[in-house]
Design a protein around this motif. Structure first.
Motif, PDB file in Angstrom:
ATOM      1  N   PHE A  23       3.561 -30.201  44.890  1.00 56.26           N
ATOM      2  CA  PHE A  23       3.240 -29.072  44.331  1.00 56.26           C
ATOM      3  C   PHE A  23       3.289 -28.132  45.472  1.00 56.26           C
ATOM      4  O   PHE A  23       3.642 -27.072  45.442  1.00 56.26           O
ATOM      5  N   ASP A  24       2.696 -28.384  46.575  1.00 52.97           N
ATOM      6  CA  ASP A  24       2.670 -27.682  47.799  1.00 52.97           C
ATOM      7  C   ASP A  24       4.184 -27.587  48.401  1.00 52.97           C
ATOM      8  O   ASP A  24       4.363 -26.375  48.741  1.00 52.97           O
ATOM      9  N   ALA A  25       4.889 -28.603  48.467  1.00 54.48           N
ATOM     10  CA  ALA A  25       6.312 -28.432  48.885  1.00 54.48           C
ATOM     11  C   ALA A  25       6.798 -27.494  47.863  1.00 54.48           C
ATOM     12  O   ALA A  25       7.736 -26.559  48.546  1.00 54.48           O
ATOM     13  N   ALA A  26       6.745 -27.436  46.642  1.00 59.25           N
ATOM     14  CA  ALA A  26       7.406 -26.634  45.738  1.00 59.25           C
ATOM     15  C   ALA A  26       7.075 -25.183  45.950  1.00 59.25           C
ATOM     16  O   ALA A  26       8.178 -24.424  46.068  1.00 59.25           O
ATOM     17  N   LYS A  27       5.906 -24.838  46.290  1.00 57.28           N
ATOM     18  CA  LYS A  27       5.467 -23.481  46.623  1.00 57.28           C
ATOM     19  C   LYS A  27       6.087 -22.912  47.657  1.00 57.28           C
ATOM     20  O   LYS A  27       6.614 -21.867  47.845  1.00 57.28           O
ATOM     21  N   LEU A  28       6.150 -23.912  48.759  1.00 57.09           N
ATOM     22  CA  LEU A  28       6.932 -23.326  50.026  1.00 57.09           C
ATOM     23  C   LEU A  28       8.406 -23.296  49.798  1.00 57.09           C
ATOM     24  O   LEU A  28       9.107 -22.134  50.239  1.00 57.09           O
ATOM     25  N   MET A  29       8.849 -23.891  49.001  1.00 56.86           N
ATOM     26  CA  MET A  29      10.453 -24.016  48.677  1.00 56.86           C
ATOM     27  C   MET A  29      10.541 -22.800  48.048  1.00 56.86           C
ATOM     28  O   MET A  29      11.722 -21.942  48.244  1.00 56.86           O
ATOM     29  N   PHE A  30       9.790 -22.466  47.018  1.00 58.79           N
ATOM     30  CA  PHE A  30       9.845 -21.215  46.137  1.00 58.79           C
ATOM     31  C   PHE A  30       9.835 -19.890  47.130  1.00 58.79           C
ATOM     32  O   PHE A  30      10.916 -19.062  46.605  1.00 58.79           O
ATOM     33  N   LYS A  31       8.924 -19.944  48.118  1.00 59.01           N
ATOM     34  CA  LYS A  31       8.887 -19.039  48.921  1.00 59.01           C
ATOM     35  C   LYS A  31      10.165 -18.640  49.659  1.00 59.01           C
ATOM     36  O   LYS A  31      10.588 -17.556  49.924  1.00 59.01           O
ATOM     37  N   ILE A  32      10.667 -19.838  50.268  1.00 57.01           N
ATOM     38  CA  ILE A  32      12.006 -19.707  50.804  1.00 57.01           C
ATOM     39  C   ILE A  32      13.052 -19.056  49.944  1.00 57.01           C
ATOM     40  O   ILE A  32      13.848 -18.246  50.374  1.00 57.01           O
ATOM     41  N   ALA A  33      13.238 -19.635  48.751  1.00 57.97           N
ATOM     42  CA  ALA A  33      14.278 -19.199  47.842  1.00 57.97           C
ATOM     43  C   ALA A  33      14.049 -17.579  47.437  1.00 57.97           C
ATOM     44  O   ALA A  33      14.980 -16.694  47.743  1.00 57.97           O
ATOM     45  N   ASP A  34      12.966 -17.172  47.386  1.00 67.56           N
ATOM     46  CA  ASP A  34      12.522 -16.001  47.209  1.00 67.56           C
ATOM     47  C   ASP A  34      12.946 -14.759  48.391  1.00 67.56           C
ATOM     48  O   ASP A  34      13.636 -13.901  48.379  1.00 67.56           O
ATOM     49  N   GLU A  35      12.527 -15.409  49.802  1.00 71.50           N
ATOM     50  CA  GLU A  35      13.011 -14.753  50.772  1.00 71.50           C
ATOM     51  C   GLU A  35      14.543 -14.567  50.854  1.00 71.50           C
ATOM     52  O   GLU A  35      14.955 -13.639  51.423  1.00 71.50           O
ATOM     53  N   GLU A  36      15.281 -15.743  50.904  1.00 71.15           N
ATOM     54  CA  GLU A  36      16.760 -15.798  50.884  1.00 71.15           C
ATOM     55  C   GLU A  36      17.269 -14.830  49.752  1.00 71.15           C
ATOM     56  O   GLU A  36      18.194 -14.232  50.213  1.00 71.15           O
ATOM     57  N   ALA A  37      16.865 -14.882  48.728  1.00 70.16           N
ATOM     58  CA  ALA A  37      17.119 -13.905  47.636  1.00 70.16           C
ATOM     59  C   ALA A  37      17.354 -12.465  47.975  1.00 70.16           C
ATOM     60  O   ALA A  37      17.971 -11.810  47.909  1.00 70.16           O
ATOM     61  N   LYS A  38      15.855 -12.002  48.769  1.00 78.85           N
ATOM     62  CA  LYS A  38      15.698 -10.854  49.233  1.00 78.85           C
ATOM     63  C   LYS A  38      16.615 -10.454  50.242  1.00 78.85           C
ATOM     64  O   LYS A  38      17.146  -9.292  50.575  1.00 78.85           O
ATOM     65  N   LYS A  39      17.091 -11.447  51.104  1.00 78.55           N
ATOM     66  CA  LYS A  39      18.088 -11.145  52.247  1.00 78.55           C
ATOM     67  C   LYS A  39      19.400 -11.079  51.780  1.00 78.55           C
ATOM     68  O   LYS A  39      20.567 -10.891  52.552  1.00 78.55           O
TER      69      LYS A  39
END
Length: 1170
Positions: free
Chosen positions: A933-949
């Motif tokens: 779950f913690d891993a997923a949260k971090l991964m989701f955060k990265i995905a969001d950031e990459e999408a914004k970029k």
């Protein structure tokens, strides 16, 4: 410092000598005289005896060569030591350079100016250049190979002396009128020298000598005076450099003919003659001075007229040319040295350092410790300690007494404000005296104190531990002396000239011959005695009853301090001069254990006196270190200081005194009875010991015991008792042999008696384990096994101590010493061996944690964990995994051993990684540790950031998919956990349901899961639509693009509607296209400019085509959407209307049945279709 005449060489035919020069390196002596006499001599010592070295060895002429070539009287002879050349000149101005060839001297070069006579010549310090001055003012500088470098005529000047500076940059020219001019090395005049020593001198004077010491052997102290200038009237000045404004001034009070420094620039010899009141003719004398002008002594020399002097290269002899003789005087220098507990301490100077180099040479182990000391004044020793007296620094008139141990470690420094000209030391006190006052310090030596206690002692310095007294005071002995340096300022008419002290009394000698006796430790003046000599060195015997006095001229007398005698007036006085007087004495030492025994050095002989009767002398020139146990230890300091960095044990000599030699001879030749009678008459513990040992050899136990009793040797007595209890003589014999340290012999005797056990016992005592092992292997016995192990281990230790780990391993294996074995494997880096050792140990063995730690240190996680688990320390195992970053292993272990704290560990490490911005590492960490779950949260955060970029859409899709997959793994984990809990209670379904319910309650994962899949879907369809469009499937592309309208929260609206407009246009669905344009024009995120562009584009399209969709049916359902929303095929983007379709087991997305056959992997999450 003492000196005495030792040899005289006559020149044949009574030819008068004019000059003499001693080659400092090779030892040749050149002397020049009238009628062209020029001789080269060499004194060499011929002796095989190692004890006879230095001055004590007999010397004879090994060379005596007449050099033919001069006709007039030879006036100047100088050596060039570096190039082994001799340069001479005579009264006719002829100069000859001689060279050594096959042991004889030959002319090499000749020069004659024929105009004038050479007054002086000088080689520079490296022997490259010679400067020659003539009487008429001509100066020539030439090179060593005979070439002229430059010449100059100093008009109207009579030259008589020349000297080079140490760096060869300056030349001093002495004039006939007594002036000295300073020139540079090219012959340019710089200035006249100021001659302070000639103030208020009248009448004609001439220069007797200029000698500039070049510092080749270092200086006595930094910035030491080294340029000596002396005039025939006896006035002398010693300067630090050629322009020194404040030179040392001396008035020698004699008519001077020459001066010269010794080899280290510590003594200046001034030769000439002196008028004596009672006699009409003058007496030839040599005066000796320090560079600071202190007078060291006077040497009287027979003969009419002295004409020159020259030091030997080692400073131990001086050659004097008198009439037609060369006299040699031996010098006994004032070395700075001492002897404490088998250590000889000596100091010397070096040319490369400004300080004194003080060497502590441990003669027992032949090791030396070196210490550099600035401005050393003296070294004083007593017992195991020594005092180094030094100047605090050049500018400040403070002095330091440093208490050191026998390896030179400073223990306690004391700063004092008086010059420690004389220092004495006892076991408890240090006494330092200047000319007017003396300072007493009761020193303490910390034997077994901790550093903390030492600090406290030094901090709370008790008053009264240090006191100071003026020599004219009469202290009464109450401990009231204070540290009041104001006392020392007052002068005295009768200065102190020597001091000495024992445990009980302090003796202070004064220049008038008065001797003051104080008691210690109270320091009360008890008695004053009067002598008729000025003491130079005082010494008390071991019971403080007699005082030995060596005066300034080397005469030794004795004074009994306690004798009561009646003087000439009939009054009773205390103290009496004993009727023993010896001349030319330069060292003496009382025996430490007998008040009537002392040894003294007279010229080159050592005499031992018992009750003022001398024994026959011994030839030696050593300084006496120690006299006890009827043995004298003497050190040949002259030899040591020739090569001070490598002292040799041969230079330390032991002399046995006569009674010891006689007793030994009696025992050997006559027998024990007579010897014991002799020893009875001359008792001494050392002699009794000798007798005891001799009696033991003969197994005369009665005599041995008596003798041991007499010398109070308790161990000896016990040993004799033990011998008495033994039955067989051979056993006794063997024990005695072992007692005398002849162990090989003793062992052989034991083995001959078939007593291997005793032989082994002997070797055990000696710690010779190799031999023990050999002996054990020769026989067999039950008791041997444990001994064998012990021996193997001891030999293992032996090798381990020497870091020979491989050899140690072999013995430890045999000795079954696992602890040391582990250490050896570790040192050898043999981790396989270490692993095998760990696996061979039983569980919970105390060595396992240590071995585990060894593995941890080298990063071998698996082996460390195994070892920790074997000794039941799962916590340590987990810590190791964490320490070595093996988190999955850590988690697994923590789970297996149901540990609670793994979460906090992970969180800690993850936050550490995140701080360093290593997010992917943190995800990997969580994933390995099954914290999905913690891993997923971090991964989701990265995905969001990459999408914004606005990164590549495929990358963003992958990131979302990864995040979603992690969530799925988390669900799976929760279900399994639930199943575990509800086992056996109800069916699978209920448990799964319960799992899901619990999960919903636990977190907001539901929304979060959907978000991850939605992100993946959004980018999936975004990529798919574009791919279809490019492939030309315009209708399908439009259908896919329509789906994107649901994902405005994920992909920017501009992108979605631009793509939609494009697809619709391509698909000729202008109605949809028009709606997309309307949407685009109404977006708030766009600037007016951009909106304008869209409007223009729309205008352009819709003027040509009406905004209506042609094919209604399929699109309608898509456009309306509404309640009954159909699933979408992730392969094509079309809605699924049939009942037959494929659903992915991982992401739960659908694909049309007819489409799935084209795929091996799910188009969205890429998990396998099978």
């Amino acid at each position: 410092m003492f000196f005495y005449l030792s040899k005289k060489i006559a020149i044949p035919n009574n030819v008068k000598l004019k000059c003499v020069s001693w080659n400092k390196d090779q030892g040749f002596i050149a002397c020049g005289g009238e009628d062209g006499l020029l001789k080269v001599l060499k004194l060499e010592t011929q002796t095989e005896d190692t004890k006879l070295r230095g001055l004590a060895a007999p010397s004879s002429l090994s060379m005596n060569q007449n050099l033919e070539g001069h006709s007039g009287s030879v006036q100047v002879v100088i050596w060039n030591e570096q190039y082994q050349k001799l340069t001479t000149s005579d009264q006719n101005g002829l100069i000859i350079v001689w060279m050594l060839y096959k042991g004889s001297w030959y002319e090499e070069m000749i020069n004659n100016r024929n105009k004038s006579v050479v007054r002086s010549m000088s080689w520079n310090s490296d022997g490259q250049k010679i400067c020659i001055v003539y009487e008429d003012g001509a100066v020539i500088v030439g090179s060593v190979d005979g070439n002229r470098i430059w010449g100059k005529d100093l008009k109207g000047i009579h030259l008589c002396h020349v000297a080079w500076s140490a760096d060869s940059k300056i030349l001093l020219f002495g004039m006939a009128n007594g002036e000295i001019h300073i020139y540079d090395n090219q012959g340019n005049f710089i200035m006249k020298m100021k001659l302070n020593c000639l103030v208020n001198v009248t009448g004609a004077i001439s220069i007797a000598g200029i000698h500039w010491y070049h510092g080749t052997e270092g200086y006595v102290e930094p910035d030491c005076p080294c340029l000596a200038i002396c005039f025939d009237n006896g006035r002398c000045q010693i300067m630090r450099h050629e322009t020194d404004q404040n030179p040392v001034l001396i008035d020698t009070g004699m008519y001077v003919v020459g001066i010269q420094w010794n080899h280290i620039g510590s003594v200046l010899a001034v030769a000439g003659s002196q008028k004596v009141v009672m006699q009409e003719k003058d007496i030839n004398t040599v005066q000796f001075y320090t560079p600071f002008g202190e007078h060291l002594g006077t040497l009287k020399v027979p003969g009419k007229q002295m004409s020159g002097l020259s030091w030997e290269g080692g400073g131990l002899k001086i050659a004097l040319a008198v009439d037609s003789f060369i006299y040699f005087a031996n010098i006994r220098p004032n070395y700075k040295w001492g002897y404490c507990s088998n250590t000889v301490v000596y100091a010397y100077t070096r040319s490369d350092r400004p300080e004194y180099c003080v060497v502590f040479w441990d003669t027992k182990n032949n090791e030396k410790y070196v210490k550099y000391v600035k401005s050393l004044i003296s070294i004083t020793t007593c017992g195991d300690f020594c005092i180094l007296a030094t100047k605090a620094d050049e500018n400040h008139p403070q002095f330091v007494l440093v208490l050191c141990n026998s390896i030179g470690t400073p223990l306690d420094p004391k700063y004092i404000d008086i010059v420690p000209l004389f220092v004495a030391m006892t076991k408890t006190h240090v006494i330092a005296a200047s000319k007017e006052a003396f300072y007493i310090w009761q020193y303490r030596v910390a034997k077994k104190l901790t550093a903390l206690e030492i600090n406290q002692i030094t901090r709370s310095r008790k008053e009264g531990r240090e006191r100071i007294y003026h020599v004219d005071d009469t202290p009464v002995g109450s401990m009231d002396g204070v540290l009041d340096y104001s006392k020392t300022i007052q002068g005295t008419r009768d200065p102190i000239c020597a001091i000495t002290a024992s445990d009980k009394i302090l003796i202070v000698g004064r220049e008038s011959g008065i001797i003051q006796r104080y008691n210690l430790p109270n320091v009360g003046l008890i008695q004053k005695y009067s002598l008729n000599c000025r003491a130079y060195q005082l010494s008390l015997n071991c019971n403080s009853s007699r005082l030995a006095i060596i005066d300034i001229s080397g005469i030794l007398t004795f004074f009994d301090l306690d004798a009561r005698v009646t003087d000439s007036t009939g009054q009773q006085v205390i103290g009496e001069l004993l009727n023993l007087e010896r001349k030319d004495v330069w060292d003496m030492k009382w025996a430490k254990d007998n008040p009537d025994l002392f040894a003294m050095m007279e010229k080159t002989r050592m005499y031992v006196f018992r009750n003022l009767d001398p024994e026959e002398p011994i030839q030696t020139s050593g300084y006496i270190c120690n006299f006890e146990n009827l043995e004298i230890k003497s050190v040949l300091l002259d030899e040591i200081l020739k090569n001070p960095e490598h002292p040799n044990k041969d230079y330390l000599i032991n002399f046995e005194i006569r009674s010891l030699r006689d007793s030994r001879a009696l025992i050997e030749k006559v027998g024990i009875e007579d010897a014991s009678q002799f020893i009875e008459d001359n008792p001494h513990p050392r002699l009794w010991h000798l007798l005891a040992e001799a009696a033991l050899q003969k197994l005369d136990l009665y005599t041995a015991e008596q003798a041991f009793v007499r010398c109070k040797d308790y161990q000896g007595i016990k040993f004799v008792k033990r011998l008495g209890n033994l039955q067989s003589d051979s056993m006794k014999q063997a024990e005695v042999v072992a007692y005398f340290g002849r162990f090989e012999e003793a062992e052989r005797m034991y083995l001959d008696m078939d007593r291997r056990d005793l032989a082994i016992g002997l070797r055990l005592k000696l710690g010779d384990w190799f031999r023990v092992l050999q002996l054990l292997k020769t026989g067999s016995g039950d008791a041997d096994d444990s001994l064998l192990e012990q021996a193997h281990n001891a030999i293992g230790d032996y090798f381990a101590d020497r870091q020979k780990w491989l050899n140690a391993v072999q013995y430890y294996v045999q000795g079954r010493n696992q602890a040391r074995l582990a250490e050896c494997y570790y040192m050898l880096e043999d981790y396989e061996g270490l692993e095998n050792l760990a696996s061979s140990l039983p569980e919970n063995h105390k060595l396992l944690p240590e071995i585990a730690q060894m593995f941890v240190k080298v990063g071998m996680c698996e082996q460390a964990v195994t070892a920790f688990l074997k000794c039941n320390q799962p916590k340590a195992a987990v810590d190791t995994c964490v320490h070595l970053n093996q988190w999955n292993k850590a988690v697994e272990l923590a789970k297996n051993h149901s540990m609670k704290e793994i979460g906090s560990l992970l969180a800690r490490y993850a936050s550490h990684l995140l701080e360093k911005n290593k997010i992917l590492d943190a995800i990997e960490l969580y994933r390995k540790a099954n914290y999905f779950f913690d891993a997923a949260k971090l991964m989701f955060k990265i995905a969001d950031e990459e999408a914004k970029k606005r990164a590549k859409p495929l990358r963003v899709k992958k990131l979302y998919v990864l995040s979603a997959l992690l969530i799925e793994q988390y669900h799976e984990q929760m279900k399994n956990a639930q199943r575990g809990k509800v086992k056996g209670k109800s069916s699978e379904a209920t448990s799964a349901l319960a799992g899901l319910l619990e999960e919903e309650v636990l977190s907001t994962t539901g929304r979060f899961t959907d978000n991850a899949w939605r992100g993946a879907e959004a980018y999936h369809f975004f990529i798919l639509a574009q791919r279809q469009l490019y492939d030309g499937y315009v209708d399908t592309a439009l259908k896919t693009a329509l789906h994107l309208r649901d994902y405005e929260d994920i992909i920017p609206a501009v992108e979605i509607y631009s793509l939609l407009a494009l697809c619709a246009c391509a698909s000729r669905a202008f109605g949809t296209c028009s709606k997309a344009f309307i949407k685009l024009e109404s977006l708030d995120t766009l600037s007016t400019e951009q909106k304008q562009q869209y409007e223009d584009l729309a205008l352009e399209i819709f003027t040509k085509h009406t905004p209506k969709d042609n094919r209604k049916s399929e699109l309608d359902s898509l456009l309306e959407g509404g309640e009954g929303k159909l699933p979408t095929c992730v392969a094509t983007g079309s809605p699924i209307t049939e009942y037959q379709f494929w659903m992915c087991s991982v992401c739960k997305h659908c694909v049309l049945a007819q489409e799935i056959s084209n795929y091996n992997f799910c188009p969205l999450c890429h998990s396998s279709v099978a």
